[in-house]
Design a protein around this motif. Structure first.
Motif, PDB file in Angstrom:
ATOM      1  N   ARG A  18       7.098  -8.328 -24.803  1.00  0.00           N
ATOM      2  CA  ARG A  18       7.623  -7.123 -24.177  1.00  0.00           C
ATOM      3  C   ARG A  18       7.504  -7.177 -22.658  1.00  0.00           C
ATOM      4  NH1 ARG A  18       6.063  -0.977 -26.002  1.00  0.00           N
ATOM      5  NH2 ARG A  18       4.024  -1.532 -25.173  1.00  0.00           N
ATOM      6  N   LEU A 120      18.484  -6.847 -13.467  1.00  0.00           N
ATOM      7  CA  LEU A 120      18.019  -6.034 -14.588  1.00  0.00           C
ATOM      8  C   LEU A 120      19.134  -5.191 -15.175  1.00  0.00           C
ATOM      9  CD1 LEU A 120      17.611  -2.973 -13.246  1.00  0.00           C
ATOM     10  CD2 LEU A 120      15.682  -4.132 -12.208  1.00  0.00           C
ATOM     11  N   ILE A 152      19.496   3.559 -10.305  1.00  0.00           N
ATOM     12  CA  ILE A 152      20.033   4.345  -9.194  1.00  0.00           C
ATOM     13  C   ILE A 152      21.455   3.884  -8.937  1.00  0.00           C
ATOM     14  CG2 ILE A 152      19.565   5.228  -6.880  1.00  0.00           C
ATOM     15  CD1 ILE A 152      17.010   3.500  -6.984  1.00  0.00           C
ATOM     16  N   TYR A 320      13.777   0.101  -2.843  1.00  0.00           N
ATOM     17  CA  TYR A 320      13.999   1.528  -3.063  1.00  0.00           C
ATOM     18  C   TYR A 320      13.102   2.385  -2.183  1.00  0.00           C
ATOM     19  CZ  TYR A 320      14.194   6.166  -4.993  1.00  0.00           C
ATOM     20  OH  TYR A 320      14.341   7.528  -5.117  1.00  0.00           O
TER      21      TYR A 320
ATOM     22  N   ASP B 245      -3.116  -5.518 -22.289  1.00  0.00           N
ATOM     23  CA  ASP B 245      -2.488  -6.721 -21.762  1.00  0.00           C
ATOM     24  C   ASP B 245      -1.620  -6.300 -20.578  1.00  0.00           C
ATOM     25  OD1 ASP B 245      -0.953  -8.928 -21.134  1.00  0.00           O
ATOM     26  OD2 ASP B 245      -0.591  -9.479 -23.218  1.00  0.00           O
ATOM     27  N   ARG B 247       0.377  -7.770 -18.811  1.00  0.00           N
ATOM     28  CA  ARG B 247       1.737  -8.323 -18.755  1.00  0.00           C
ATOM     29  C   ARG B 247       2.722  -7.457 -19.523  1.00  0.00           C
ATOM     30  NH1 ARG B 247       0.161 -13.945 -21.201  1.00  0.00           N
ATOM     31  NH2 ARG B 247      -0.865 -12.416 -22.531  1.00  0.00           N
ATOM     32  N   ASP B 248       2.190  -6.493 -20.297  1.00  0.00           N
ATOM     33  CA  ASP B 248       3.051  -5.564 -21.021  1.00  0.00           C
ATOM     34  C   ASP B 248       3.166  -4.291 -20.171  1.00  0.00           C
ATOM     35  OD1 ASP B 248       4.108  -3.548 -22.604  1.00  0.00           O
ATOM     36  OD2 ASP B 248       3.162  -4.309 -24.434  1.00  0.00           O
ATOM     37  N   PRO B 249       4.265  -4.141 -19.440  1.00  0.00           N
ATOM     38  CA  PRO B 249       4.345  -3.079 -18.429  1.00  0.00           C
ATOM     39  C   PRO B 249       4.252  -1.675 -19.019  1.00  0.00           C
ATOM     40  CG  PRO B 249       6.479  -4.165 -18.732  1.00  0.00           C
ATOM     41  CD  PRO B 249       5.487  -4.968 -19.490  1.00  0.00           C
ATOM     42  N   ILE B 250       4.807  -1.510 -20.201  1.00  0.00           N
ATOM     43  CA  ILE B 250       4.791  -0.174 -20.799  1.00  0.00           C
ATOM     44  C   ILE B 250       3.393   0.163 -21.305  1.00  0.00           C
ATOM     45  CG2 ILE B 250       5.842   1.264 -22.585  1.00  0.00           C
ATOM     46  CD1 ILE B 250       7.753   0.420 -20.320  1.00  0.00           C
ATOM     47  N   ALA B 251       2.743  -0.821 -21.911  1.00  0.00           N
ATOM     48  CA  ALA B 251       1.369  -0.604 -22.370  1.00  0.00           C
ATOM     49  C   ALA B 251       0.459  -0.293 -21.187  1.00  0.00           C
ATOM     50  CB  ALA B 251       0.863  -1.839 -23.115  1.00  0.00           C
ATOM     51  N   ARG B 253       1.337   0.960 -18.157  1.00  0.00           N
ATOM     52  CA  ARG B 253       1.700   2.302 -17.675  1.00  0.00           C
ATOM     53  C   ARG B 253       1.047   3.382 -18.540  1.00  0.00           C
ATOM     54  NH1 ARG B 253       7.823   4.147 -18.919  1.00  0.00           N
ATOM     55  NH2 ARG B 253       6.936   4.103 -21.009  1.00  0.00           N
ATOM     56  N   LEU B 281       4.628   0.544 -12.433  1.00  0.00           N
ATOM     57  CA  LEU B 281       4.788   1.708 -13.315  1.00  0.00           C
ATOM     58  C   LEU B 281       3.484   2.485 -13.487  1.00  0.00           C
ATOM     59  CD1 LEU B 281       7.073   0.294 -16.150  1.00  0.00           C
ATOM     60  CD2 LEU B 281       7.703   1.935 -14.367  1.00  0.00           C
ATOM     61  N   ALA B 305      10.079  -2.992  -8.499  1.00  0.00           N
ATOM     62  CA  ALA B 305       9.927  -1.633  -7.979  1.00  0.00           C
ATOM     63  C   ALA B 305      11.300  -0.989  -7.774  1.00  0.00           C
ATOM     64  CB  ALA B 305       9.154  -1.654  -6.662  1.00  0.00           C
ATOM     65  N   GLY B 307      13.979  -1.763  -9.290  1.00  0.00           N
ATOM     66  CA  GLY B 307      14.655  -1.616 -10.581  1.00  0.00           C
ATOM     67  C   GLY B 307      14.276  -0.357 -11.325  1.00  0.00           C
ATOM     68  N   VAL B 308      13.121   0.207 -11.027  1.00  0.00           N
ATOM     69  CA  VAL B 308      12.731   1.458 -11.682  1.00  0.00           C
ATOM     70  C   VAL B 308      12.645   2.584 -10.659  1.00  0.00           C
ATOM     71  CG1 VAL B 308      11.558   0.340 -13.606  1.00  0.00           C
ATOM     72  CG2 VAL B 308      10.269   0.858 -11.528  1.00  0.00           C
ATOM     73  N   ALA B 309      13.305   2.386  -9.505  1.00  0.00           N
ATOM     74  CA  ALA B 309      13.362   3.416  -8.468  1.00  0.00           C
ATOM     75  C   ALA B 309      11.975   3.959  -8.147  1.00  0.00           C
ATOM     76  CB  ALA B 309      14.302   4.548  -8.893  1.00  0.00           C
ATOM     77  N   ALA B 310      11.042   3.036  -7.938  1.00  0.00           N
ATOM     78  CA  ALA B 310       9.656   3.434  -7.677  1.00  0.00           C
ATOM     79  C   ALA B 310       9.398   3.450  -6.176  1.00  0.00           C
ATOM     80  CB  ALA B 310       8.697   2.465  -8.360  1.00  0.00           C
TER      81      ALA B 310
END
Lengths: 347, 347
Positions: A18, A120, A152, A320, B245, B247-251, B253, B281, B305, B307-310
């Motif tokens: 993931r 992406l 965006i 961004y 982990d 490396r798992d960005p959602i985990a 976050r 994230l 950054a 890519g997720v408008a951070a």
């Protein structure tokens, strides 16, 4: 089995492990939208300069081979991400469908530029890039792309030619972050000396204009050739223009110093590797280096500064910053020098 | 023909194109000193963790092969710079000769640690690393190394075991920069939430201790295993310890959020690639990410950054901050938790 979309686009990642879409090897490009997505009918791609240069060099300027390489990457990965540089670019097109839960505020039929990277963005090319000769970063293209909840996109302005807006939006992170950093100095009561390495390019000229607008003191533009120097001098964006190979750290240090440096803020906008050391040496103790080049090496920057005991703050140029597209377009509208440089470059 | 030495060490670069020693392929290792140089009789090398891990994996844990690889690199390049990771490490030894114009203030006979990277330090190994089994980052070594005018070396303190001082000094940039960033928040009247990814490691545990000493609010330590979690909890350096982990960005976050995040300041101290997205994230809008891992990818951070408008400020972890070694050693002396973690790791 994915039950729900994620604003980051995670639900489109096809890798076993993931990761976010940017880090993914392959994306799901199905045209059916998740509830928070938007589908764009693509009209043109704008390849990242570092990526295009790499492809051009790899294929020795053979436009047909460059075109085949781009088609191959997109077919293989479901996105345009140069496997060597890791970078992508952006695209323009027309909004074709908006998911009911999309937070982007877009409407069907609007012409937009995507301000998230192609690295992406799920992308399908349907015309074999037949209208592109493989010799320019601007790629006429038919196909579709998908935006996520946290993507965006900016509606293209009516008062500017499309190519011009696209070229500006592509690099709009650089002037926005430069403006923010310079403003922090101004808020503390000083007018920082700013050096922009690659000051004659797109992001560089906008960074110079943004620095001046934010209240910078002396502005130094560093360019690689006499021709670019004449062009930048004509545009009036810098107080001093110097011609130096930015990959030569000692030459860069010495020429910025001779032009009124060292800089309090050094902005790196050149798309060639190996400029980290010179940028650090051109920066005053306690100063800031902003790296906007995708050719920047993280370890070269970190170890380069440490290796010369340089107490400088080094920023990864985040593409961004809120309001970045509007700020860059306004600089183009109000600064005749910036506009001329962009128009010369697109001509 | 070189007429004069340069404080950066440029005069030792053997490459055709003029680059700084860190970027050079090969350095001149002659033992004769230029007037501003210092020669060190080497006693031990401390390989950068990312570099050692890469060598260990490449050679499938075969210590003899790892040793041969290090010997080959140093013989070939005149410095210890892993060609894959680009990173090096540091060394300790005894001052053997001081050039008459050296600004470092060292005296013959002092035991010192070099605080500039091995990637730019001329190095000759004379014992074939006969006393090293190739299975640890700490490498007993006979030979000599050269320091330049702008290099940094710290005299080893009398009150701490050498291995402990070396381990602390090797990562002393991380606590120093973390302290500076947290202090900027504190100066503006807030106590920032800080998350340290890899909080159980050397740089991570020092970063946690530095953040607390500088006035941070809630501290979250992220570690990869239950074993490290128990160890970090026992040391009392964080208000919350989570196992994820990175490396798992959602985990990442989601676990930082559940532990009291998102963080105002996220410090990345893990030596594995692919943590950029999750770090971004895990960070609040307007927050700061400090990347200290040599495994960081510049483009993955920048594009991740965007890519997720951070809207986050991303710092390249500079290994040099004035006073960094003294600050880190003081944290070790005064924080029993940090000391225990370091002693466990060295045992």
């Amino acid at each position: 089995m994915i039950q729900q979309s994620d604003p980051t686009g995670l639900h489109r990642v096809l890798d076993d492990f993931r990761v976010l879409p940017q880090a993914a090897r392959r994306l799901d490009t199905r045209p059916e939208l998740w509830p928070d997505e938007v589908r764009i009918r693509v009209e043109r791609l704008n390849l990242d300069a570092a990526s295009f240069r790499q492809l051009e060099q790899q294929h020795e300027g053979d436009g047909g081979a460059v075109r085949d390489a781009v088609l191959g990457i997109v077919a293989d990965r479901g996105k345009m991400q140069n496997p060597v540089t890791g970078s992508g670019g952006m695209l323009i097109g027309t909004v074709e469908e908006v998911g009911p839960e999309s937070p982007l505020g877009l409407k069907v039929g609007q012409r937009v530029a995507t301000l998230v990277s192609l690295t992406l963005t799920p992308l399908v090319i349907t015309d074999g890039l037949a209208d592109w000769d493989g010799r320019s970063e601007q790629v006429p293209c038919a196909g579709y792309a998908v935006l996520f909840g946290r993507s965006i996109a900016a509606v293209l302005p009516d008062d500017l030619p499309t190519g011009l807006s696209l070229a500006v939006m592509d690099v709009c992170g650089a002037p926005a972050l430069t403006s923010r950093v310079v403003s922090q100095y101004v808020d503390r009561g000083s007018a920082p000396r700013v050096a922009v390495i690659g000051g004659g390019g797109k992001s560089g000229s906008l960074a110079l204009a943004a620095a001046r607008a934010a209240g910078a003191g002396r502005l130094v533009g560093v360019v690689p050739t006499e021709r670019e120097a004449a062009s930048l001098e004509g545009a009036g964006l810098a107080d001093a223009v110097v011609v130096t190979d930015a990959r030569d750290p000692i030459a860069l240090r010495d020429s910025v110093a001779a032009a009124g440096g060292p800089a309090d803020v050094t902005v790196v906008c050149v798309d060639v590797p190996g400029c980290e050391g010179g940028a650090v040496l051109s920066t005053a103790d306690g100063g800031t280096v902003i790296f906007f080049s995708m050719a920047t090496s993280f370890s070269a920057a970190a170890l380069g500064a440490e290796g010369v005991a340089a107490d400088v703050t080094m920023l990864v140029g985040n593409g961004y910053v809120p309001g970045h597209a509007a700020l860059a377009l306004d600089l183009l509208r109000t600064d005749a020098g910036v506009r001329r440089l962009f128009e010369e470059r697109l001509a």
